[in-house]
Design a protein around this motif. Structure first.
Motif, PDB file in Angstrom:
ATOM      1  N   HIS A  62      46.506  20.796  46.188  1.00 12.33           N
ATOM      2  CA  HIS A  62      46.147  21.469  47.437  1.00 12.33           C
ATOM      3  C   HIS A  62      45.477  22.790  47.093  1.00 12.33           C
ATOM      4  CE1 HIS A  62      46.118  22.613  51.571  1.00 12.33           C
ATOM      5  NE2 HIS A  62      46.976  23.594  51.415  1.00 12.33           N
ATOM      6  N   LEU A  63      44.326  23.015  47.717  1.00  8.34           N
ATOM      7  CA  LEU A  63      43.563  24.229  47.479  1.00  8.34           C
ATOM      8  C   LEU A  63      42.951  24.649  48.804  1.00  8.34           C
ATOM      9  CD1 LEU A  63      42.546  26.129  45.179  1.00  8.34           C
ATOM     10  CD2 LEU A  63      40.582  24.618  44.963  1.00  8.34           C
ATOM     11  N   ALA A  64      43.231  25.869  49.239  1.00  9.47           N
ATOM     12  CA  ALA A  64      42.716  26.360  50.514  1.00  9.47           C
ATOM     13  C   ALA A  64      42.487  27.868  50.413  1.00  9.47           C
ATOM     14  CB  ALA A  64      43.699  26.053  51.641  1.00  9.47           C
ATOM     15  N   SER A  65      41.500  28.362  51.181  1.00 10.54           N
ATOM     16  CA  SER A  65      41.177  29.793  51.177  1.00 10.54           C
ATOM     17  C   SER A  65      40.950  30.295  52.591  1.00 10.54           C
ATOM     18  CB  SER A  65      39.915  30.065  50.348  1.00 10.54           C
ATOM     19  OG  SER A  65      40.129  29.803  48.986  1.00 10.54           O
ATOM     20  N   TRP A  66      41.253  31.573  52.792  1.00 11.81           N
ATOM     21  CA  TRP A  66      41.105  32.223  54.096  1.00 11.81           C
ATOM     22  C   TRP A  66      40.555  33.629  53.920  1.00 11.81           C
ATOM     23  CZ3 TRP A  66      45.329  29.681  52.320  1.00 11.81           C
ATOM     24  CH2 TRP A  66      45.698  28.504  52.990  1.00 11.81           C
ATOM     25  N   ASP A  67      39.760  34.067  54.889  1.00  7.24           N
ATOM     26  CA  ASP A  67      39.409  35.479  55.027  1.00  7.24           C
ATOM     27  C   ASP A  67      40.542  36.140  55.785  1.00  7.24           C
ATOM     28  OD1 ASP A  67      36.934  36.162  53.834  1.00  7.24           O
ATOM     29  OD2 ASP A  67      35.842  35.128  55.436  1.00  7.24           O
ATOM     30  N   ILE A  68      40.931  37.333  55.367  1.00  2.00           N
ATOM     31  CA  ILE A  68      41.972  38.103  56.055  1.00  2.00           C
ATOM     32  C   ILE A  68      41.381  39.460  56.407  1.00  2.00           C
ATOM     33  CG2 ILE A  68      44.252  39.180  55.863  1.00  2.00           C
ATOM     34  CD1 ILE A  68      44.965  37.011  53.802  1.00  2.00           C
TER      35      ILE A  68
ATOM     36  N   LEU B 122      42.468  43.064  58.138  1.00  2.00           N
ATOM     37  CA  LEU B 122      43.569  43.917  58.590  1.00  2.00           C
ATOM     38  C   LEU B 122      43.006  45.096  59.370  1.00  2.00           C
ATOM     39  CD1 LEU B 122      45.465  43.948  55.184  1.00  2.00           C
ATOM     40  CD2 LEU B 122      46.049  42.569  57.180  1.00  2.00           C
ATOM     41  N   ASP B 123      43.590  45.398  60.508  1.00  2.00           N
ATOM     42  CA  ASP B 123      43.161  46.512  61.369  1.00  2.00           C
ATOM     43  C   ASP B 123      41.672  46.482  61.697  1.00  2.00           C
ATOM     44  OD1 ASP B 123      45.657  47.544  61.718  1.00  2.00           O
ATOM     45  OD2 ASP B 123      45.400  49.256  60.371  1.00  2.00           O
ATOM     46  N   GLY B 124      41.082  45.313  61.671  1.00  2.00           N
ATOM     47  CA  GLY B 124      39.678  45.162  62.020  1.00  2.00           C
ATOM     48  C   GLY B 124      38.691  45.685  61.004  1.00  2.00           C
ATOM     49  N   SER B 125      39.165  46.278  59.886  1.00  2.00           N
ATOM     50  CA  SER B 125      38.221  46.877  58.941  1.00  2.00           C
ATOM     51  C   SER B 125      38.510  46.576  57.468  1.00  2.00           C
ATOM     52  CB  SER B 125      38.187  48.391  59.132  1.00  2.00           C
ATOM     53  OG  SER B 125      39.467  48.935  58.885  1.00  2.00           O
ATOM     54  N   VAL B 126      39.729  46.208  57.135  1.00  2.00           N
ATOM     55  CA  VAL B 126      40.079  45.949  55.739  1.00  2.00           C
ATOM     56  C   VAL B 126      39.883  44.460  55.472  1.00  2.00           C
ATOM     57  CG1 VAL B 126      41.892  46.023  53.994  1.00  2.00           C
ATOM     58  CG2 VAL B 126      41.715  47.842  55.696  1.00  2.00           C
ATOM     59  N   SER B 127      38.993  44.165  54.544  1.00  2.00           N
ATOM     60  CA  SER B 127      38.634  42.781  54.245  1.00  2.00           C
ATOM     61  C   SER B 127      39.287  42.319  52.944  1.00  2.00           C
ATOM     62  CB  SER B 127      37.112  42.674  54.134  1.00  2.00           C
ATOM     63  OG  SER B 127      36.749  41.369  53.770  1.00  2.00           O
ATOM     64  N   LEU B 128      40.082  41.256  53.059  1.00  2.00           N
ATOM     65  CA  LEU B 128      40.698  40.595  51.912  1.00  2.00           C
ATOM     66  C   LEU B 128      40.405  39.106  52.038  1.00  2.00           C
ATOM     67  CD1 LEU B 128      44.301  42.152  52.109  1.00  2.00           C
ATOM     68  CD2 LEU B 128      42.416  42.953  50.679  1.00  2.00           C
ATOM     69  N   ALA B 129      40.820  38.347  51.075  1.00  2.00           N
ATOM     70  CA  ALA B 129      40.819  36.890  51.185  1.00  2.00           C
ATOM     71  C   ALA B 129      42.049  36.408  50.438  1.00  2.00           C
ATOM     72  CB  ALA B 129      39.548  36.285  50.599  1.00  2.00           C
ATOM     73  N   ALA B 130      42.478  35.192  50.746  1.00  2.00           N
ATOM     74  CA  ALA B 130      43.618  34.586  50.060  1.00  2.00           C
ATOM     75  C   ALA B 130      43.244  33.169  49.683  1.00  2.00           C
ATOM     76  CB  ALA B 130      44.850  34.582  50.961  1.00  2.00           C
ATOM     77  N   THR B 131      43.627  32.782  48.480  1.00  2.00           N
ATOM     78  CA  THR B 131      43.459  31.406  48.034  1.00  2.00           C
ATOM     79  C   THR B 131      44.822  30.894  47.617  1.00  2.00           C
ATOM     80  OG1 THR B 131      41.191  31.754  47.300  1.00  2.00           O
ATOM     81  CG2 THR B 131      42.352  29.879  46.346  1.00  2.00           C
ATOM     82  N   LEU B 132      45.163  29.724  48.132  1.00  2.00           N
ATOM     83  CA  LEU B 132      46.421  29.057  47.819  1.00  2.00           C
ATOM     84  C   LEU B 132      46.096  27.842  46.973  1.00  2.00           C
ATOM     85  CD1 LEU B 132      49.507  28.758  48.391  1.00  2.00           C
ATOM     86  CD2 LEU B 132      48.846  27.338  50.343  1.00  2.00           C
ATOM     87  N   CYS B 133      46.719  27.751  45.812  1.00  2.00           N
ATOM     88  CA  CYS B 133      46.494  26.650  44.875  1.00  2.00           C
ATOM     89  C   CYS B 133      47.858  26.068  44.520  1.00  2.00           C
ATOM     90  CB  CYS B 133      45.782  27.183  43.630  1.00  2.00           C
ATOM     91  SG  CYS B 133      45.526  25.972  42.327  1.00  2.00           S
TER      92      CYS B 133
ATOM     93  N   ASP C 165      35.385  26.742  49.829  1.00  2.00           N
ATOM     94  CA  ASP C 165      34.380  27.650  49.289  1.00  2.00           C
ATOM     95  C   ASP C 165      35.046  28.608  48.307  1.00  2.00           C
ATOM     96  OD1 ASP C 165      32.344  29.379  48.759  1.00  2.00           O
ATOM     97  OD2 ASP C 165      31.944  29.908  50.838  1.00  2.00           O
ATOM     98  N   LEU C 166      34.756  28.433  47.020  1.00  2.00           N
ATOM     99  CA  LEU C 166      35.363  29.277  45.990  1.00  2.00           C
ATOM    100  C   LEU C 166      34.371  30.308  45.443  1.00  2.00           C
ATOM    101  CD1 LEU C 166      37.460  26.629  44.007  1.00  2.00           C
ATOM    102  CD2 LEU C 166      38.259  28.288  45.687  1.00  2.00           C
ATOM    103  N   THR C 167      33.313  30.598  46.186  1.00  2.00           N
ATOM    104  CA  THR C 167      32.376  31.608  45.726  1.00  2.00           C
ATOM    105  C   THR C 167      33.047  32.975  45.739  1.00  2.00           C
ATOM    106  OG1 THR C 167      31.484  31.879  47.944  1.00  2.00           O
ATOM    107  CG2 THR C 167      30.324  30.347  46.492  1.00  2.00           C
ATOM    108  N   VAL C 168      32.543  33.856  44.914  1.00  2.00           N
ATOM    109  CA  VAL C 168      33.122  35.186  44.769  1.00  2.00           C
ATOM    110  C   VAL C 168      32.726  36.050  45.961  1.00  2.00           C
ATOM    111  CG1 VAL C 168      33.178  37.252  43.333  1.00  2.00           C
ATOM    112  CG2 VAL C 168      33.130  34.996  42.270  1.00  2.00           C
ATOM    113  N   ARG C 169      33.713  36.564  46.693  1.00  2.00           N
ATOM    114  CA  ARG C 169      33.472  37.433  47.847  1.00  2.00           C
ATOM    115  C   ARG C 169      33.929  38.860  47.575  1.00  2.00           C
ATOM    116  NH1 ARG C 169      33.715  32.674  50.215  1.00  2.00           N
ATOM    117  NH2 ARG C 169      32.554  32.368  52.128  1.00  2.00           N
ATOM    118  N   HIS C 170      34.869  39.014  46.673  1.00  2.00           N
ATOM    119  CA  HIS C 170      35.420  40.329  46.336  1.00  2.00           C
ATOM    120  C   HIS C 170      35.384  40.461  44.812  1.00  2.00           C
ATOM    121  CE1 HIS C 170      36.936  40.942  50.433  1.00  2.00           C
ATOM    122  NE2 HIS C 170      37.197  39.647  50.409  1.00  2.00           N
ATOM    123  N   ALA C 171      35.505  41.663  44.320  1.00  2.00           N
ATOM    124  CA  ALA C 171      35.394  41.907  42.881  1.00  2.00           C
ATOM    125  C   ALA C 171      36.614  41.454  42.094  1.00  2.00           C
ATOM    126  CB  ALA C 171      35.144  43.390  42.633  1.00  2.00           C
ATOM    127  N   ASN C 172      37.805  41.531  42.702  1.00  2.00           N
ATOM    128  CA  ASN C 172      39.049  41.289  41.972  1.00  2.00           C
ATOM    129  C   ASN C 172      39.973  40.345  42.729  1.00  2.00           C
ATOM    130  OD1 ASN C 172      38.616  43.482  39.909  1.00  2.00           O
ATOM    131  ND2 ASN C 172      38.614  44.710  41.767  1.00  2.00           N
TER     132      ASN C 172
END
Length: 189
Positions: free
Chosen positions: A144-150, A152-163, A50-57
């Motif tokens: 190889h292309l994979a993405s994860w929600d990350i 941190l501390d139960g409140s900081v939302s990031l994501a990572a995509t590995l290409c 899923d490569l949809t936009v979840r965060h602004a940057n």
């Protein structure tokens, strides 16, 4: 071109780097969950990711070698919770400066781990792009292309995509321990 062992190794190395460099401390909560999108099929260049936009940057970091080029995209928003987590009370440091510094440490940890298997690697300077560019990763024709929600501390939302784009067959099985090492950190004597 990339074996199942190599794909798994890239992912385990990334997960360890996220847990040891993005989190404030070794025992701080860092949840990593795969992002799944549409069903993978022969015509799907994103292979079900899923490569949809979840965060602004996204912060874009690159590790390149003779056999491959790896892009790490760390997705983020400049909201108050994220800003406080990465900057804290330091009024002299901007959010982007702090976030890119931490992102670079995360990429450096990945680079250190990969150097055990690929001796000639180089890292780029991190830069920020709009997250609207993420779906265009498929134009690189990654192996190889994979993405994860990350979280941190139960409140900081990031994501990572590995290409990962391979220029030669890649097969390695990384030894990844869950303990934090100090590799890549500056030591003063």
């Amino acid at each position: 071109m990339i074996s199942a062992h190599a794909r798994d190794s890239f992912e385990r190395i990334l997960h360890k780097a996220a847990r040891t460099r993005l989190a404030r401390s070794a025992d701080a909560p860092c949840e990593i969950a795969p992002l799944r999108g549409r069903q993978a099929d022969a015509t799907s260049p994103a292979n079900g990711i899923d490569l949809t936009v979840r965060h602004a940057n996204v912060a874009v970091l690159t590790i390149s070698g003779i056999d491959f080029r790896m892009l790490l995209l760390l997705h983020f928003d400049e909201d108050d919770v994220t800003r406080t987590y990465f900057v804290g009370d330091d009024q002299d440091k901007s959010f982007r400066e702090a976030f890119l510094e931490i992102s670079n440490l995360c990429c450096g940890a990945i680079n250190q781990a990969l150097l055990n298997y690929f001796p000639d690697l180089g890292m780029s300077t991190p830069y920020v792009l709009s997250a609207h560019c993420v779906p265009h990763l498929t134009q690189l024709k990654p192996n190889h292309l994979a993405s994860w929600d990350i979280t941190l501390d139960g409140s900081v939302s990031l994501a990572a995509t590995l290409c990962v784009c391979a220029h030669a067959p890649l097969d390695f099985n990384a030894e990844v321990s869950e303990t934090q090492d100090s590799g890549g950190e500056l030591e003063l004597f």
